[in-house]
Structure formats: structure tokens, C-alpha cells
Design an enzyme around this catalytic site. Sequence first.
Site, PDB file in Angstrom:
ATOM      1  N   LYS A  10       0.861  -1.193   0.000  1.00  0.00           N
ATOM      2  CA  LYS A  10       0.000   0.000   0.000  1.00  0.00           C
ATOM      3  C   LYS A  10       0.894   1.239   0.000  1.00  0.00           C
ATOM      4  CE  LYS A  10      -4.238  -0.352   0.803  1.00  0.00           C
ATOM      5  NZ  LYS A  10      -5.093  -1.052  -0.168  1.00  0.00           N
ATOM      6  N   THR A  37      -2.486  -5.859   0.473  1.00  0.00           N
ATOM      7  CA  THR A  37      -1.993  -4.482   0.673  1.00  0.00           C
ATOM      8  C   THR A  37      -2.815  -3.806   1.761  1.00  0.00           C
ATOM      9  OG1 THR A  37      -3.424  -3.457  -1.002  1.00  0.00           O
ATOM     10  CG2 THR A  37      -1.297  -4.308  -1.766  1.00  0.00           C
ATOM     11  N   HIS A  39      17.407  30.930 -10.971  1.00  0.00           N
ATOM     12  CA  HIS A  39      18.036  32.137 -11.507  1.00  0.00           C
ATOM     13  C   HIS A  39      17.287  33.407 -11.126  1.00  0.00           C
ATOM     14  CE1 HIS A  39      20.574  29.522 -13.832  1.00  0.00           C
ATOM     15  NE2 HIS A  39      19.554  29.022 -14.488  1.00  0.00           N
TER      16      HIS A  39
HETATM   17  O1  LIG Z   1      26.643  28.101 -10.675  1.00  0.00           O
HETATM   18  C1  LIG Z   1      26.462  27.974 -11.891  1.00  0.00           C
HETATM   19  N1  LIG Z   1      26.906  26.856 -12.525  1.00  0.00           N
HETATM   20  C2  LIG Z   1      26.748  26.663 -13.875  1.00  0.00           C
HETATM   21  O2  LIG Z   1      27.177  25.628 -14.420  1.00  0.00           O
HETATM   22  C3  LIG Z   1      26.081  27.678 -14.590  1.00  0.00           C
HETATM   23  N2  LIG Z   1      25.753  27.816 -15.897  1.00  0.00           N
HETATM   24  C4  LIG Z   1      25.106  28.990 -16.025  1.00  0.00           C
HETATM   25  O3  LIG Z   1      24.609  29.438 -17.105  1.00  0.00           O
HETATM   26  N3  LIG Z   1      25.019  29.629 -14.832  1.00  0.00           N
HETATM   27  C5  LIG Z   1      25.631  28.822 -13.918  1.00  0.00           C
HETATM   28  N4  LIG Z   1      25.825  28.954 -12.581  1.00  0.00           N
END
Ligand SMILES: O=c1[nH]c(=O)c2[nH]c(=O)[nH]c2[nH]1
Length: 307
Positions: free
Chosen positions: A12, A57, A259
Site C-alpha cells: 500500500k 496491501t 536564476h
Molecule cells: O553556478 C552555476 N553553474 C553553472 O554551471 C552555470 N551555468 C550557467 O549558465 N550559470 C551557472 N551557474
Amino acid sequence: MPTILGQNQYGKAENRVVKITRDGATHHIKDLNVSVALSGDMDEVHYSGSNANVLPTDTTKNTVYAFAKEYGIESAEQFGIHLARHFVTSQEPIHQARIRIEEYAWERIETSDANSKFIGADEVKHSFVRKGQETRLTQITYDGEKWEVVSGLKDLVVMNSTNSEFWGYVKDKYTTLQEAYDRILATQVSARWRFNWTDDEQRMPHWEKSYEQTRKHMLQAFAETYSLSLQQTLYQMGSRIINNRGEIDEVRFSLPNKHHFLVDLEPFGLKNDNEVYFAADRPYGLIEATILRDGCEARIPVDMTNL
Ligand SMILES: O=c1[nH]c(=O)c2[nH]c(=O)[nH]c2[nH]1
């Protein structure tokens, strides 16, 4: 027979169990999502439909709830060990049990002094708020002889608002990335660590303390590393764990690079002095690696996301 049965397991999945332990007016919560997977002599149920070796189960589900009452939930690891041992030792046809557990953390709600006086200081120990997004994980595997315990966490979001650079990388005709000498470094940590405890007779780690300390070392390494890449930070996080926690031989990370791009404010006649960012959710760089104690074998799967 033109076909044969390959790897198979059953049980389960995702049994949601909440255990309240009442220590007078002070209550404690363990909130788990437990998945059971059993394997062994299960050819016949697949070939002929004979259920002679099949523990339902539904029974595995009931066992999870009964064990929460009978043994309590000291830690996810301890609970998983009890379950795995039970299935393998009580049912002859079952040769291996794998128990996966997710744990959701709760913390107490602080109450105002005035209200505490009103309802009595003892009565404010039963209100909780679910903690952040982070989920604690463990997987216990037992084959009747050897144990493998892999614990970890997912969805722990962290950010450094400075002390991160990225430059000196390879540039080809498609490279547009500007070198960064002061950037944001943010990630959503998914980590798994493997304990070297494999034998009933060996002294078992203190699972709760181990988790707390491992998490602490990982976060401190993230905060304290002056980062030239997320790869370097990842390695520091892993080696900090291996160097401080003797019970752990292997750590694997999957770290999305969340990012944060500086927004161009020039069109508005404004200077962006590393203050205003666009937080992109995709695509993201995905940095993954295993860090091992020297001489130890890598066992955590490369694609560990199900684990
Ligand atoms: O810390 C990072 N590693 C990467 O391999 C990478 N590649 C990227 O475009 N930015 C980053 N930043």
C-alpha cells in the site's frame, strides 16, 4: 512459456498517518506518508492468480496504523525499520521490504502572554502550524540480513543575496551570459544521504539528532561558502556532512539553480544597483552530484527523485 515475470513488488502506497503523543497538556505530532513495497515469492499470483503468498496491501496499511499505536513513532527511520523487520520476519514468502516515508513537520504556535494567562499556561501546547515547504524523507530496505537506510529532504528553498560569482566559463558562439561578480544564489535543495548502519547488531544512529545536525551542516555550508559556482557550493554542502557525521557515507544532491536576473531599468531612466531582479522559474540550471566518504561505494541512484 513465451514470457517470464521480471522484478515485481507490491504494497500500500501513501498511508497518511498522524500520531499525537500526549505528554499531559503538551502534545507532539508526527505526520507521515508511508509507502510499503514488498517482494519475494510472488510468481504464482502473477502467473496463476493464486493468492496463497499474498499478504493483502490492505493488511500492510492496517499494520502501519497499528504500529503507530503499538510502538509509537520515535522517528521516521525507527518506524520504517519496525515495519520492514515485521514484514520480512513474519511472512515467509516476503524476502524484502522497502518502506518509504515522507515526514511533514509542524511547529508550535506561539500564543500571546495575555491569552496564555486567560486559558492557563498549560493549555497552549496543542496548536501547530505546518512548517514551511520542506519535507523530510527516508527509505528503509531490509532483506532479512542487511539494512539500507537512505534519508534526506526535498523542497528546502535557500538563498544567498551576495557572496556568489560566476565567471571564467567556456564561451562559444552561442554564449551570451554575462560574467557575474555579485549575483544571487538560490536553490531548492533535494538531498539524500545514506547511513553506514547495515546490521541489526551495530549501534543504531540517533535518527532525530542525525537529521537535525545533517540539515544544520548543509545549511551552514550553503551560507558560509563564498561561491564561484553552484557546483562548488554543492560539494561544500556534501563534504561538510561527510566530515561531521560519521554515520553517513554518501550524500547526493539535486540543486536547481533558481536564476535571479537583474532587470534592465535603463528604459525608465533608473539605475539597477543589484537591487531589482526577475525571479525566473524556468528553465533552470540543474546541478547534481554525489559526495562520498573516501573508499565508500555510491549506492544512491543517479535519478533519486522517487527515493
Ligand atoms: O553556478 C552555476 N553553474 C553553472 O554551471 C552555470 N551555468 C550557467 O549558465 N550559470 C551557472 N551557474
